[in-house]
Design a protein around this motif. Structure first.
Motif: not given
Length: 265
Positions: A154-170
């Motif tokens: 659960t924690g992993a998926q939340a972290a991956f989703q944050r990273a996914h959104a951040g990678a798109k933004n940057h």
């Protein structure tokens, strides 16, 4: 078809943002598994420049992940980068790299450095501001820790989703290929094969477009796991061809492909 988290390079070296001749040459060498040569190109700058020292560390850490060799060289490069880091962002970025090197050592069974990995990534989180371009990379690596060392999906998926959104933004395409891949793997575990195929296919597409040759074979093998025959065999055969072309790297994928059952078995 890979040890958890070991197929991805997420060093923050940005092939989509390279405009310096040295960085361009480093990317081309690195993407073909010529890590020693790539690090050598960075050595003159790395002697006094924190950014170059961190890039050199990232190259050598990636070598460890793909070959399970070169740990001492990566550690020496990391200590040199830490000595040059002055700002919070620089110190946070080196802490992020220390956490990843410790994670790689633990994951590949070289030495258990799980506590060091967690501590270093925690320090990085305290130093990096929310808008730092390194923050998505940190989120991704914290996801790896949560998934593969803490057994916390659960924690992993939340972290991956944050990273996914951040990678798109940057605009970090290489990191985006990694987040696609890991979110796809979680979808596969949950039985959502359609979403898994979509994620693995996106990861493969990005790596092919970037010319990230050493990352293509793991992406092909992962997609093969959720495809039907005969496409699965075609993808796996192409992965085997690339591994042979690159001299047997990633080493863990070469071993797994040798052990994989044939389509008729």
């Amino acid at each position: 078809m890979s040890p958890p988290g070991s197929s991805d390079s997420d060093s923050g070296l940005r092939p989509d943002r390279v405009d310096d001749p040295v960085d361009t040459a480093v990317w081309r060498l690195r993407s073909r598994g010529c890590w020693h040569d790539a690090a050598a190109l960075l050595t003159p700058r790395a002697a006094g420049d924190a950014s170059a020292a961190l890039k050199r560390t990232a190259v050598l850490t990636e070598r460890c992940m793909f070959t399970s060799e070169g740990w001492e060289a990566a550690e020496d490069a990391l200590r040199a980068a830490e000595a040059l880091a002055l700002t919070d962002d620089e110190r946070g970025a080196t802490a992020c790299e220390r956490g990843y090197l410790a994670y790689a050592s633990t994951l590949l069974g070289v030495r258990d450095r799980a506590d060091e990995a967690r501590t270093a990534l925690g320090r990085a989180a305290a130093l990096l501001g929310p808008g730092s371009p390194t923050r998505p990379l940190l989120d991704f690596r914290r996801g790896l820790i949560a998934q593969h060392l803490a057994q916390n999906p659960t924690g992993a998926q939340a972290a991956f989703q944050r990273a996914h959104a951040g990678a798109k933004n940057h605009g970090d395409e290489l990191l985006l290929s990694c987040t696609w891949r890991h979110l796809a793997a979680m979808a596969e575990q949950e039985g959502d094969l359609a979403e898994a195929r979509r994620g693995f296919a996106e990861s493969l597409r990005i790596r092919e477009e970037l010319g990230y040759l050493i990352g293509i074979a793991p992406a092909l093998a992962a997609l093969a796991e959720v495809e039907e025959e005969p496409e699965a065999t075609r993808l796996r055969t192409e992965a085997e061809r690339l591994v042979r072309l690159l001299g047997g790297v990633p080493v863990w994928l070469a071993e797994q492909l040798r052990q994989a059952p044939t389509a008729t078995a």
